[in-house]
Design a protein around this motif. Structure first.
Motif, PDB file in Angstrom:
ATOM      1  N   HIS A  47     -27.763  -7.565  17.565  1.00  9.89           N
ATOM      2  CA  HIS A  47     -28.897  -7.777  16.653  1.00  9.89           C
ATOM      3  C   HIS A  47     -28.726  -9.105  15.937  1.00  9.89           C
ATOM      4  CE1 HIS A  47     -31.920  -7.303  13.617  1.00  9.89           C
ATOM      5  NE2 HIS A  47     -31.024  -7.403  12.662  1.00  9.89           N
ATOM      6  N   PHE A  48     -29.714  -9.953  16.045  1.00  9.33           N
ATOM      7  CA  PHE A  48     -29.714 -11.230  15.337  1.00  9.33           C
ATOM      8  C   PHE A  48     -30.649 -11.103  14.146  1.00  9.33           C
ATOM      9  CE2 PHE A  48     -28.594 -12.289  19.695  1.00  9.33           C
ATOM     10  CZ  PHE A  48     -27.490 -13.101  19.513  1.00  9.33           C
ATOM     11  N   PRO A  49     -30.119 -11.078  12.921  1.00  9.67           N
ATOM     12  CA  PRO A  49     -30.986 -10.935  11.751  1.00  9.67           C
ATOM     13  C   PRO A  49     -31.906 -12.138  11.612  1.00  9.67           C
ATOM     14  CG  PRO A  49     -28.754 -11.489  11.076  1.00  9.67           C
ATOM     15  CD  PRO A  49     -28.702 -11.212  12.554  1.00  9.67           C
ATOM     16  N   SER A  50     -33.089 -11.884  11.063  1.00  3.28           N
ATOM     17  CA  SER A  50     -34.026 -12.973  10.784  1.00  3.28           C
ATOM     18  C   SER A  50     -33.517 -13.790   9.594  1.00  3.28           C
ATOM     19  CB  SER A  50     -35.404 -12.406  10.464  1.00  3.28           C
ATOM     20  OG  SER A  50     -35.367 -11.724   9.214  1.00  3.28           O
ATOM     21  N   ALA A  51     -34.117 -14.959   9.406  1.00  5.83           N
ATOM     22  CA  ALA A  51     -33.761 -15.784   8.255  1.00  5.83           C
ATOM     23  C   ALA A  51     -33.996 -15.028   6.957  1.00  5.83           C
ATOM     24  CB  ALA A  51     -34.544 -17.089   8.275  1.00  5.83           C
ATOM     25  N   GLN A  52     -35.110 -14.282   6.879  1.00  4.82           N
ATOM     26  CA  GLN A  52     -35.401 -13.534   5.662  1.00  4.82           C
ATOM     27  C   GLN A  52     -34.393 -12.413   5.446  1.00  4.82           C
ATOM     28  OE1 GLN A  52     -37.781 -14.455   3.340  1.00  4.82           O
ATOM     29  NE2 GLN A  52     -36.545 -13.010   2.134  1.00  4.82           N
ATOM     30  N   GLU A  53     -33.954 -11.772   6.523  1.00  6.90           N
ATOM     31  CA  GLU A  53     -32.923 -10.742   6.386  1.00  6.90           C
ATOM     32  C   GLU A  53     -31.634 -11.324   5.825  1.00  6.90           C
ATOM     33  OE1 GLU A  53     -33.400  -7.283   9.652  1.00  6.90           O
ATOM     34  OE2 GLU A  53     -33.300  -9.287  10.523  1.00  6.90           O
ATOM     35  N   VAL A  54     -31.286 -12.521   6.258  1.00  7.14           N
ATOM     36  CA  VAL A  54     -30.088 -13.179   5.730  1.00  7.14           C
ATOM     37  C   VAL A  54     -30.260 -13.472   4.245  1.00  7.14           C
ATOM     38  CG1 VAL A  54     -28.602 -15.215   5.874  1.00  7.14           C
ATOM     39  CG2 VAL A  54     -29.469 -14.154   7.970  1.00  7.14           C
ATOM     40  N   VAL A  55     -31.418 -14.014   3.880  1.00  8.88           N
ATOM     41  CA  VAL A  55     -31.693 -14.292   2.464  1.00  8.88           C
ATOM     42  C   VAL A  55     -31.620 -13.009   1.647  1.00  8.88           C
ATOM     43  CG1 VAL A  55     -33.455 -15.061   0.823  1.00  8.88           C
ATOM     44  CG2 VAL A  55     -33.039 -16.370   2.916  1.00  8.88           C
ATOM     45  N   ASP A  56     -32.219 -11.930   2.148  1.00 12.71           N
ATOM     46  CA  ASP A  56     -32.192 -10.665   1.422  1.00 12.71           C
ATOM     47  C   ASP A  56     -30.766 -10.160   1.250  1.00 12.71           C
ATOM     48  OD1 ASP A  56     -34.948 -10.753   1.330  1.00 12.71           O
ATOM     49  OD2 ASP A  56     -35.249  -9.310   2.968  1.00 12.71           O
ATOM     50  N   GLY A  57     -29.947 -10.316   2.282  1.00  8.78           N
ATOM     51  CA  GLY A  57     -28.564  -9.868   2.206  1.00  8.78           C
ATOM     52  C   GLY A  57     -27.732 -10.662   1.218  1.00  8.78           C
ATOM     53  N   LEU A  58     -28.126 -11.909   0.963  1.00 10.86           N
ATOM     54  CA  LEU A  58     -27.387 -12.742   0.008  1.00 10.86           C
ATOM     55  C   LEU A  58     -27.542 -12.246  -1.430  1.00 10.86           C
ATOM     56  CD1 LEU A  58     -28.235 -16.286   1.413  1.00 10.86           C
ATOM     57  CD2 LEU A  58     -25.950 -15.256   1.325  1.00 10.86           C
ATOM     58  N   GLN A  59     -28.682 -11.635  -1.731  1.00 18.81           N
ATOM     59  CA  GLN A  59     -28.946 -11.105  -3.068  1.00 18.81           C
ATOM     60  C   GLN A  59     -28.778 -12.183  -4.151  1.00 18.81           C
ATOM     61  OE1 GLN A  59     -26.447  -7.622  -3.554  1.00 18.81           O
ATOM     62  NE2 GLN A  59     -27.433  -6.525  -1.872  1.00 18.81           N
ATOM     63  N   LEU A  60     -29.337 -13.348  -3.900  1.00 18.10           N
ATOM     64  CA  LEU A  60     -29.211 -14.451  -4.848  1.00 18.10           C
ATOM     65  C   LEU A  60     -30.095 -14.216  -6.063  1.00 18.10           C
ATOM     66  CD1 LEU A  60     -29.279 -17.456  -2.356  1.00 18.10           C
ATOM     67  CD2 LEU A  60     -27.264 -16.320  -3.339  1.00 18.10           C
ATOM     68  N   ASP A  61     -29.592 -14.584  -7.227  1.00 14.21           N
ATOM     69  CA  ASP A  61     -30.296 -14.422  -8.492  1.00 14.21           C
ATOM     70  C   ASP A  61     -31.304 -15.571  -8.647  1.00 14.21           C
ATOM     71  OD1 ASP A  61     -31.065 -13.788 -11.030  1.00 14.21           O
ATOM     72  OD2 ASP A  61     -29.179 -14.352 -11.996  1.00 14.21           O
ATOM     73  N   PRO A  62     -32.614 -15.302  -8.619  1.00 17.43           N
ATOM     74  CA  PRO A  62     -33.609 -16.390  -8.641  1.00 17.43           C
ATOM     75  C   PRO A  62     -33.440 -17.396  -9.773  1.00 17.43           C
ATOM     76  CG  PRO A  62     -34.675 -14.322  -8.078  1.00 17.43           C
ATOM     77  CD  PRO A  62     -33.256 -13.976  -8.458  1.00 17.43           C
ATOM     78  N   PRO A  63     -33.086 -16.992 -11.004  1.00 16.80           N
ATOM     79  CA  PRO A  63     -32.917 -18.020 -12.035  1.00 16.80           C
ATOM     80  C   PRO A  63     -31.781 -19.004 -11.740  1.00 16.80           C
ATOM     81  CG  PRO A  63     -33.199 -15.861 -13.035  1.00 16.80           C
ATOM     82  CD  PRO A  63     -32.982 -15.631 -11.573  1.00 16.80           C
ATOM     83  N   ARG A  64     -30.881 -18.619 -10.859  1.00 15.58           N
ATOM     84  CA  ARG A  64     -29.719 -19.469 -10.570  1.00 15.58           C
ATOM     85  C   ARG A  64     -29.812 -20.187  -9.234  1.00 15.58           C
ATOM     86  NH1 ARG A  64     -24.607 -15.975 -10.714  1.00 15.58           N
ATOM     87  NH2 ARG A  64     -23.596 -18.008 -10.719  1.00 15.58           N
TER      88      ARG A  64
END
Length: 210
Positions: free
Chosen positions: A159-176
């Protein structure tokens, strides 16, 4: 059900690199050269450095690089090829599921950091994000789909995750964080045995604001 035996990751990758005198071309990954050329040199972390093509290119551009891999075989080749650039590159062996390099970095690069065995990749990439200094860049490039020269089995089971799946998995804090880029992108490439074909990459660039 039978319990699977744990995989010796270091031995697996040493065996992979031991199959040939050279696995990769020695050139930097195309996306790295395309994107990082626009950044001011600083301190870089190259995760899964392999035989050192990216690390050497970064050092040539003026970066000080910590280059990490689990394979002793790959690291030995990378160090042997570094030449005068060795003064700018610190090669370190890490099983990134167990240990992680110290410090913070202006660039953390994870180019095609895939594994043929199950692992906690999202957790690793979140740890990579933590290592990015304020104002720095997290740069991830993945296979968007199997290369045309991959075996039919690999194409079917991986399974190759999509770019959005990778972003979601990162769980980055939007203010930062700013997500600068998260998309599929095509390119022409040559495989390790000289095959040519069209590849699809997932390109994720995030910049740390605070």
């Amino acid at each position: 059900m039978p319990v699977s035996e744990p995989v010796d990751i270091q031995a697996m990758w040493n065996e992979r690199y031991g199959e040939k005198e050279r696995i990769w071309s020695g050139n930097p990954n195309a996306r790295l050269a395309e994107v990082v050329s626009e950044l001011a040199p600083g301190r870089a972390l190259d995760l899964g450095c392999g035989e050192g093509g990216d690390a050497r290119w970064l050092a040539q551009q003026g970066w000080h690089v910590v280059a990490v891999d689990v394979s002793d075989t790959a690291l030995q080749r990378a160090a042997a090829d570094a030449g005068e650039l060795a003064a700018r590159i610190d090669f370190q062996r890490h099983d990134l599921m167990q240990t992680f390099p110290d410090g913070s970095y202006d660039l953390v690069s994870a180019q095609f950091l895939h594994s043929p065995v199950p692992w906690e990749r999202d957790r690793l990439l979140r740890r990579a994000a933590e290592a990015v200094a304020t104002g720095g860049t997290l740069f991830i490039v993945d296979h968007g789909e199997a290369p045309p020269w991959a075996s039919k089995l690999d194409k079917h089971v991986h399974h190759f995750p999509s770019a959005q799946e990778v972003v979601d998995g990162l769980q980055l804090d939007p203010p930062r964080w700013d997500i600068v880029r998260a998309e599929r992108a095509g390119r022409e490439a040559i495989g390790s045995d000289g095959q040519t074909g069209s590849l699809v990459d997932n390109v994720i660039i995030a910049r740390r604001k605070a």
